[in-house]
Design an enzyme around this catalytic site. Structure first.
Site, PDB file in Angstrom:
ATOM      1  CD1 TRP A  14      22.652  16.578  84.313  1.00  0.00           C
ATOM      2  CD2 TRP A  14      24.107  16.286  82.900  1.00  0.00           C
ATOM      3  NE1 TRP A  14      23.503  17.604  84.208  1.00  0.00           N
ATOM      4  CE2 TRP A  14      24.097  17.639  83.446  1.00  0.00           C
ATOM      5  CE3 TRP A  14      25.378  16.199  81.869  1.00  0.00           C
ATOM      6  CZ2 TRP A  14      25.229  18.614  82.892  1.00  0.00           C
ATOM      7  CZ3 TRP A  14      26.140  17.094  81.483  1.00  0.00           C
ATOM      8  CH2 TRP A  14      26.084  18.379  82.046  1.00  0.00           C
ATOM      9  CG  ASN A  73      29.349  18.983  83.432  1.00  0.00           C
ATOM     10  OD1 ASN A  73      29.526  19.471  82.350  1.00  0.00           O
ATOM     11  ND2 ASN A  73      28.680  19.753  84.467  1.00  0.00           N
ATOM     12  CD  GLU A  74      31.479  23.009  83.136  1.00  0.00           C
ATOM     13  OE1 GLU A  74      31.224  23.669  81.975  1.00  0.00           O
ATOM     14  OE2 GLU A  74      31.109  23.353  83.920  1.00  0.00           O
ATOM     15  CE1 TYR A 131      28.252  28.380  78.905  1.00  0.00           C
ATOM     16  CE2 TYR A 131      29.855  26.594  79.425  1.00  0.00           C
ATOM     17  CZ  TYR A 131      28.571  26.957  79.024  1.00  0.00           C
ATOM     18  OH  TYR A 131      27.621  25.861  78.830  1.00  0.00           O
ATOM     19  CD  GLU A 166      28.428  22.617  79.227  1.00  0.00           C
ATOM     20  OE1 GLU A 166      28.471  23.752  79.793  1.00  0.00           O
ATOM     21  OE2 GLU A 166      28.444  21.533  79.926  1.00  0.00           O
ATOM     22  CD1 TRP A 186      24.158  25.915  78.880  1.00  0.00           C
ATOM     23  CD2 TRP A 186      24.917  23.895  78.597  1.00  0.00           C
ATOM     24  NE1 TRP A 186      23.737  25.756  80.049  1.00  0.00           N
ATOM     25  CE2 TRP A 186      24.034  24.170  80.047  1.00  0.00           C
ATOM     26  CE3 TRP A 186      25.258  22.559  78.666  1.00  0.00           C
ATOM     27  CZ2 TRP A 186      23.955  23.146  81.058  1.00  0.00           C
ATOM     28  CZ3 TRP A 186      24.932  21.670  79.627  1.00  0.00           C
ATOM     29  CH2 TRP A 186      24.322  22.052  80.842  1.00  0.00           C
TER      30      TRP A 186
END
Length: 410
Positions: A67, A182-183, A263, A303, A345
């Site tokens: 980040w 991010n996302e 994920y 990720e 991740w």
């Protein structure tokens, strides 16, 4: 570590559907460690940054995603719009300078979709404090004042002069790429138009400040309305409704490569099963195909992981998941495809259990995972060298790519 020679430390670029550095192929082999800046902001925890870089380097990892934002929170970088804590900015300087020492390049993400580290919620709070009539966090994407806040942050980071190296961020090859967010999700507009407009504006804006570095969006990879036939690959029906649109998003001017997250334990079922591995392979192959057919750019799986908190979890399954991702990337790479790499991740040093979200990989405690990563790094090192050789197994394959295919234990 010895200083990296300047001629070997140049900007990462793209050529067709592959990354190159100094005209040579470059395959992304890396990890995520999001908290580097906030740990570097305190001298008592700064050593954790060096520790995780050292450990990553020792197993051949060469890219880290982290980040470059912390908005209005604990150890905030941006305390309010365009107001920065210089000590925290110096901490980010340290992260960048330390990464170079260990030959690790950085993907720097510029804001969060989620509440952690401020994100779009914090931008909306700032807007309300300034008197704006805002009713949804998604107005981060559409309100001109909030867009101006974000642009100002981008400008501050890109034009930052590193206090350790005296190199401006936009001139530093240590930075692999800028990630817009991010996302990002914009559930208030499932058509995808709102988010698409934001991506189009911000990608071009970043390029206007820094034409040297690559830019990626940071999306998870969900298919949207522009590609209804691809929606079959989404993990669930909700994924179509979050305002992202993988192919359309990545056809935007200024976007250099595609990003996808994986994920299965969040998207399909928390309980571990072989279905997670099957989904992972199908999900990756679909996006690699998109990158080749429709986008003409590299794609990285930025990720991926599995949580130790999931029912049925064990380290063997984690290794199976990592192996699945690595093999799918290599299957693309050996054919000159768009599969350009992956980022675990996430990697942690010892002694940071309080920040573990369940996905932390501590190499010192995970010998089988360490060996798996090291083996993959060895294969990619050969890919990167693109040398011609005759392996000691005595096979007649002189091409390194073919040799790896025939000797999976290399």
């Amino acid at each position: 570590m010895e200083d990296v020679e300047d001629d070997g430390w140049q900007m990462v670029e793209t050529k067709g559907n592959q990354f190159i550095v100094n005209s040579q192929p470059f395959y992304v082999n890396g990890f995520n460690t999001y908290w580097l800046m906030v740990m570097a902001a305190d001298q008592s925890t700064r050593a954790k940054v060096s520790e995780v870089f050292q450990q990553a380097s020792s197993v051949g990892l060469t890219v880290c995603r982290t980040w470059a934002f912390n908005d209005g929170q604990w150890r905030a970088l941006q305390k309010s719009p365009s107001v920065y804590d210089e000590e925290v900015f110096k901490a980010l300087d340290f992260v960048v300078s330390e990464a170079k020492k260990y030959k690790i390049r950085l993907i720097l993400s510029l804001v969060n979709n989620w509440d952690a580290y401020g994100g779009k919620t914090q931008y909306v709070k700032w807007g309300k404090a300034a008197g704006l009539n805002l009713t949804s966090d998604d107005e981060f994407f559409s309100h001109p004042t909030l867009r101006s806040y974000y642009k100002a942050h981008v400008k501050a980071v890109v034009n930052r002069v590193n206090t350790f190296t005296n190199i401006t961020y936009k001139d530093d090859p240590t930075i692999f790429a800028w990630e817009l967010m991010n996302e990002p999700r914009c559930t208030s507009d499932p058509s995808g138009d709102t988010l698409q407009s934001w991506i189009a504006e911000m990608a071009v804006y970043v390029k206007s400040l820094d034409a040297k570095h690559l830019v990626e969006i940071g999306v998870e990879g969900f298919y949207g309305p522009s590609a209804p036939a691809r929606a079959q690959f989404n993990p669930n029906s909700y994924a179509t409704q979050v305002g992202t649109d993988f192919i359309r998003n990545h056809q935007t001017l200024g976007v250099d490569f595609a990003s996808v997250h994986i994920y299965a334990d969040s998207w399909i079922s928390q309980t571990i099963s072989d279905a997670h591995l099957q989904f992972t392979t199908t999900w990756m192959e679909a996006h690699i195909e998109d990158a080749e057919k429709y986008l003409g750019m590299p794609v990285i799986f930025a990720e991926f992981g599995v949580s130790s908190k999931d029912p049925g979890y064990n380290s063997s399954f984690r290794d199976a998941l990592i192996s699945t991702v690595y093999k799918t990337v290599l299957n693309s790479t050996k054919k000159g495809g768009s599969g350009a790499g992956s980022l675990l991740w996430q990697l942690f040093p010892e002694g940071m259990d309080n920040m573990d979200d369940g996905y932390a990989i501590v190499l010192a405690k995970s010998p089988s995972t360490l060996n798996l990563i090291s083996l993959h790094s060895s294969k990619l090192a050969i890919f990167n060298s693109m040398c011609s050789w005759k392996c000691h197994w005595g096979c007649k394959k002189k091409n390194a790519l073919e040799t790896i295919i025939y000797h999976d234990d290399l």
